[in-house]
Motif scaffolding. Structure first.
Motif, PDB file in Angstrom:
ATOM      1  N   VAL A  69       0.589  -1.550  -0.272  1.00  0.00           N
ATOM      2  CA  VAL A  69      -0.183   0.084  -0.242  1.00  0.00           C
ATOM      3  C   VAL A  69       1.094   0.699  -0.386  1.00  0.00           C
ATOM      4  O   VAL A  69       2.160   0.971   0.270  1.00  0.00           O
ATOM      5  CB  VAL A  69      -0.962   0.185   1.493  1.00  0.00           C
ATOM      6  N   ILE A  70       0.543   1.850  -0.466  1.00  0.00           N
ATOM      7  CA  ILE A  70       1.704   3.490  -0.896  1.00  0.00           C
ATOM      8  C   ILE A  70       0.865   3.997  -0.302  1.00  0.00           C
ATOM      9  O   ILE A  70      -0.210   4.889   0.439  1.00  0.00           O
ATOM     10  CB  ILE A  70       0.832   3.859  -2.791  1.00  0.00           C
ATOM     11  N   VAL A  71       1.542   4.992   0.530  1.00  0.00           N
ATOM     12  CA  VAL A  71       1.321   6.160   1.752  1.00  0.00           C
ATOM     13  C   VAL A  71       1.804   7.352   1.484  1.00  0.00           C
ATOM     14  O   VAL A  71       2.921   7.003   1.076  1.00  0.00           O
ATOM     15  CB  VAL A  71       1.253   5.201   3.049  1.00  0.00           C
ATOM     16  N   GLY A  72       0.667   8.628   1.252  1.00  0.00           N
ATOM     17  CA  GLY A  72       1.604   9.683   1.635  1.00  0.00           C
ATOM     18  C   GLY A  72       2.853  10.096   2.053  1.00  0.00           C
ATOM     19  O   GLY A  72       3.714   9.807   1.333  1.00  0.00           O
ATOM     20  N   GLN A  73       2.932  10.187   3.338  1.00  0.00           N
ATOM     21  CA  GLN A  73       4.645  10.111   4.204  1.00  0.00           C
ATOM     22  C   GLN A  73       3.562   9.605   5.707  1.00  0.00           C
ATOM     23  O   GLN A  73       2.863  10.252   5.781  1.00  0.00           O
ATOM     24  CB  GLN A  73       4.627  11.206   4.167  1.00  0.00           C
ATOM     25  N   LEU A  74       4.659   8.622   5.819  1.00  0.00           N
ATOM     26  CA  LEU A  74       4.864   8.371   7.222  1.00  0.00           C
ATOM     27  C   LEU A  74       5.312   9.131   8.079  1.00  0.00           C
ATOM     28  O   LEU A  74       6.008   9.617   7.588  1.00  0.00           O
ATOM     29  CB  LEU A  74       4.957   7.102   7.085  1.00  0.00           C
ATOM     30  N   PRO A  75       5.309   9.292   9.561  1.00  0.00           N
ATOM     31  CA  PRO A  75       4.611  10.199  10.070  1.00  0.00           C
ATOM     32  C   PRO A  75       6.530   9.850  10.815  1.00  0.00           C
ATOM     33  O   PRO A  75       6.738   8.301  10.609  1.00  0.00           O
ATOM     34  CB  PRO A  75       4.075   9.892  11.568  1.00  0.00           C
ATOM     35  N   ALA A  76       7.019  10.272  11.747  1.00  0.00           N
ATOM     36  CA  ALA A  76       8.645  10.356  11.677  1.00  0.00           C
ATOM     37  C   ALA A  76       8.798   9.479  12.793  1.00  0.00           C
ATOM     38  O   ALA A  76       7.060   9.006  13.316  1.00  0.00           O
ATOM     39  CB  ALA A  76       9.152  11.216  12.658  1.00  0.00           C
ATOM     40  N   SER A  77       9.783   8.574  12.910  1.00  0.00           N
ATOM     41  CA  SER A  77       9.317   7.204  13.718  1.00  0.00           C
ATOM     42  C   SER A  77      11.311   7.175  15.329  1.00  0.00           C
ATOM     43  O   SER A  77      11.801   7.847  14.489  1.00  0.00           O
ATOM     44  CB  SER A  77       9.395   6.084  13.442  1.00  0.00           C
ATOM     45  N   PRO A  78      10.474   6.954  16.056  1.00  0.00           N
ATOM     46  CA  PRO A  78      11.409   7.212  17.115  1.00  0.00           C
ATOM     47  C   PRO A  78      12.638   6.398  16.706  1.00  0.00           C
ATOM     48  O   PRO A  78      13.397   6.077  17.481  1.00  0.00           O
ATOM     49  CB  PRO A  78      11.035   7.399  18.391  1.00  0.00           C
ATOM     50  N   LEU A  79      12.259   5.236  16.112  1.00  0.00           N
ATOM     51  CA  LEU A  79      13.175   3.873  16.422  1.00  0.00           C
ATOM     52  C   LEU A  79      13.843   3.875  14.970  1.00  0.00           C
ATOM     53  O   LEU A  79      14.006   4.890  13.681  1.00  0.00           O
ATOM     54  CB  LEU A  79      11.926   2.498  15.513  1.00  0.00           C
ATOM     55  N   MET A  80      14.675   3.007  14.921  1.00  0.00           N
ATOM     56  CA  MET A  80      15.785   3.718  14.167  1.00  0.00           C
ATOM     57  C   MET A  80      15.413   2.246  13.083  1.00  0.00           C
ATOM     58  O   MET A  80      14.764   0.991  13.016  1.00  0.00           O
ATOM     59  CB  MET A  80      16.966   2.644  14.478  1.00  0.00           C
ATOM     60  N   THR A  81      16.180   3.090  12.201  1.00  0.00           N
ATOM     61  CA  THR A  81      15.995   2.261  10.600  1.00  0.00           C
ATOM     62  C   THR A  81      16.831   0.640  10.836  1.00  0.00           C
ATOM     63  O   THR A  81      17.088   0.486  11.680  1.00  0.00           O
ATOM     64  CB  THR A  81      15.903   3.128   9.317  1.00  0.00           C
ATOM     65  N   GLN A  82      16.500   0.002   9.930  1.00  0.00           N
ATOM     66  CA  GLN A  82      16.991  -1.222  10.242  1.00  0.00           C
ATOM     67  C   GLN A  82      19.060  -0.920   9.770  1.00  0.00           C
ATOM     68  O   GLN A  82      19.604  -1.239  10.144  1.00  0.00           O
ATOM     69  CB  GLN A  82      16.509  -2.398   8.855  1.00  0.00           C
ATOM     70  N   ALA A  83      18.805  -0.283   8.369  1.00  0.00           N
ATOM     71  CA  ALA A  83      20.279  -0.201   7.923  1.00  0.00           C
ATOM     72  C   ALA A  83      21.515   0.859   9.654  1.00  0.00           C
ATOM     73  O   ALA A  83      21.962   1.105   9.828  1.00  0.00           O
ATOM     74  CB  ALA A  83      20.281   1.466   7.240  1.00  0.00           C
ATOM     75  N   GLU A  84      20.490   1.763  10.655  1.00  0.00           N
ATOM     76  CA  GLU A  84      20.708   2.261  11.911  1.00  0.00           C
ATOM     77  C   GLU A  84      21.462   1.014  12.549  1.00  0.00           C
ATOM     78  O   GLU A  84      22.589   1.361  13.311  1.00  0.00           O
ATOM     79  CB  GLU A  84      19.866   3.711  12.250  1.00  0.00           C
ATOM     80  N   GLU A  85      20.527  -0.033  12.630  1.00  0.00           N
ATOM     81  CA  GLU A  85      20.078  -0.724  13.500  1.00  0.00           C
ATOM     82  C   GLU A  85      22.193  -1.620  13.674  1.00  0.00           C
ATOM     83  O   GLU A  85      22.434  -1.968  14.109  1.00  0.00           O
ATOM     84  CB  GLU A  85      19.161  -1.949  13.441  1.00  0.00           C
ATOM     85  N   GLN A  86      21.990  -2.100  12.145  1.00  0.00           N
ATOM     86  CA  GLN A  86      23.145  -2.410  11.680  1.00  0.00           C
ATOM     87  C   GLN A  86      24.395  -1.953  12.006  1.00  0.00           C
ATOM     88  O   GLN A  86      25.291  -2.006  12.059  1.00  0.00           O
ATOM     89  CB  GLN A  86      22.925  -2.787  10.294  1.00  0.00           C
ATOM     90  N   ALA A  87      24.302  -0.733  12.129  1.00  0.00           N
ATOM     91  CA  ALA A  87      25.830   0.511  11.977  1.00  0.00           C
ATOM     92  C   ALA A  87      25.661   0.172  13.580  1.00  0.00           C
ATOM     93  O   ALA A  87      26.898   0.395  13.917  1.00  0.00           O
ATOM     94  CB  ALA A  87      25.180   1.492  11.509  1.00  0.00           C
ATOM     95  N   GLU A  88      25.389   0.503  14.324  1.00  0.00           N
ATOM     96  CA  GLU A  88      24.479   0.231  15.711  1.00  0.00           C
ATOM     97  C   GLU A  88      25.664  -1.213  16.101  1.00  0.00           C
ATOM     98  O   GLU A  88      26.727  -0.729  17.150  1.00  0.00           O
ATOM     99  CB  GLU A  88      23.841   0.480  16.459  1.00  0.00           C
ATOM    100  N   GLN A  89      24.948  -1.745  15.888  1.00  0.00           N
ATOM    101  CA  GLN A  89      25.397  -3.443  16.095  1.00  0.00           C
ATOM    102  C   GLN A  89      27.164  -3.664  15.371  1.00  0.00           C
ATOM    103  O   GLN A  89      27.965  -4.107  16.034  1.00  0.00           O
ATOM    104  CB  GLN A  89      24.674  -4.571  15.412  1.00  0.00           C
ATOM    105  N   ARG A  90      27.538  -2.679  14.523  1.00  0.00           N
ATOM    106  CA  ARG A  90      28.967  -2.364  13.459  1.00  0.00           C
ATOM    107  C   ARG A  90      29.915  -2.538  14.554  1.00  0.00           C
ATOM    108  O   ARG A  90      30.499  -2.896  15.045  1.00  0.00           O
ATOM    109  CB  ARG A  90      28.632  -2.626  12.549  1.00  0.00           C
TER     110      ARG A  90
END
Length: 132
Positions: A69-90
């Motif tokens: 489903v296409i959404v106009g724009q999702l609200p900002a999330s306090p959760l990390m993105t998948q890429a941010e989580e991987q960088a933090e784990q690294r």
């Protein structure tokens, strides 16, 4: 420009935000992504932004147009993105390896689970992570 439509009949265009159900075993997890192109067979490439839980670690997946489903724009999330989580784990792994290398080089005894060649392994793993 694609003439593909999502599950609600909205045009799918590259760069649009979307949500889709990602298979996780016998369940489905919600995933957020950005349309990243189209396959020759009529599926949609989605660059994964974040998953609700599990569901693998692929950065880009192909999804059936009728499954998103296409959404106009999702609200900002306090959760990390998948890429941010991987960088933090690294970053955490690099810090741990450096700490253990320094301790072993300073003459500290190996921990119970560490092999005889722990120092060599830690150095190899550290160089692999730093090369990413």
């Amino acid at each position: 420009m694609s003439t593909m439509k999502d599950a609600r009949g909205v045009d799918i265009i590259e760069g649009a935000s979307c949500v889709y159900g990602a298979p996780v075993g016998r369940s489905i997890a919600m995933a957020e992504g950005v349309i990243d192109g189209f396959t020759p067979s009529g599926r949609v490439w989605v660059k994964v932004v974040r998953r609700s839980y599990g569901g693998g670690s692929a950065e880009r997946v192909h999804v059936g147009a009728d499954r998103l489903v296409i959404v106009g724009q999702l609200p900002a999330s306090p959760l990390m993105t998948q890429a941010e989580e991987q960088a933090e784990q690294r970053r955490k792994s690099i810090a741990r390896y450096r700490e253990r290398i320094a301790a072993l080089e300073a003459g500290e005894a190996r921990q119970g689970w560490e092999r005889e060649d722990a120092l060599t392994l830690y150095r190899a793993w550290l160089s692999e992570l730093e090369a990413l």
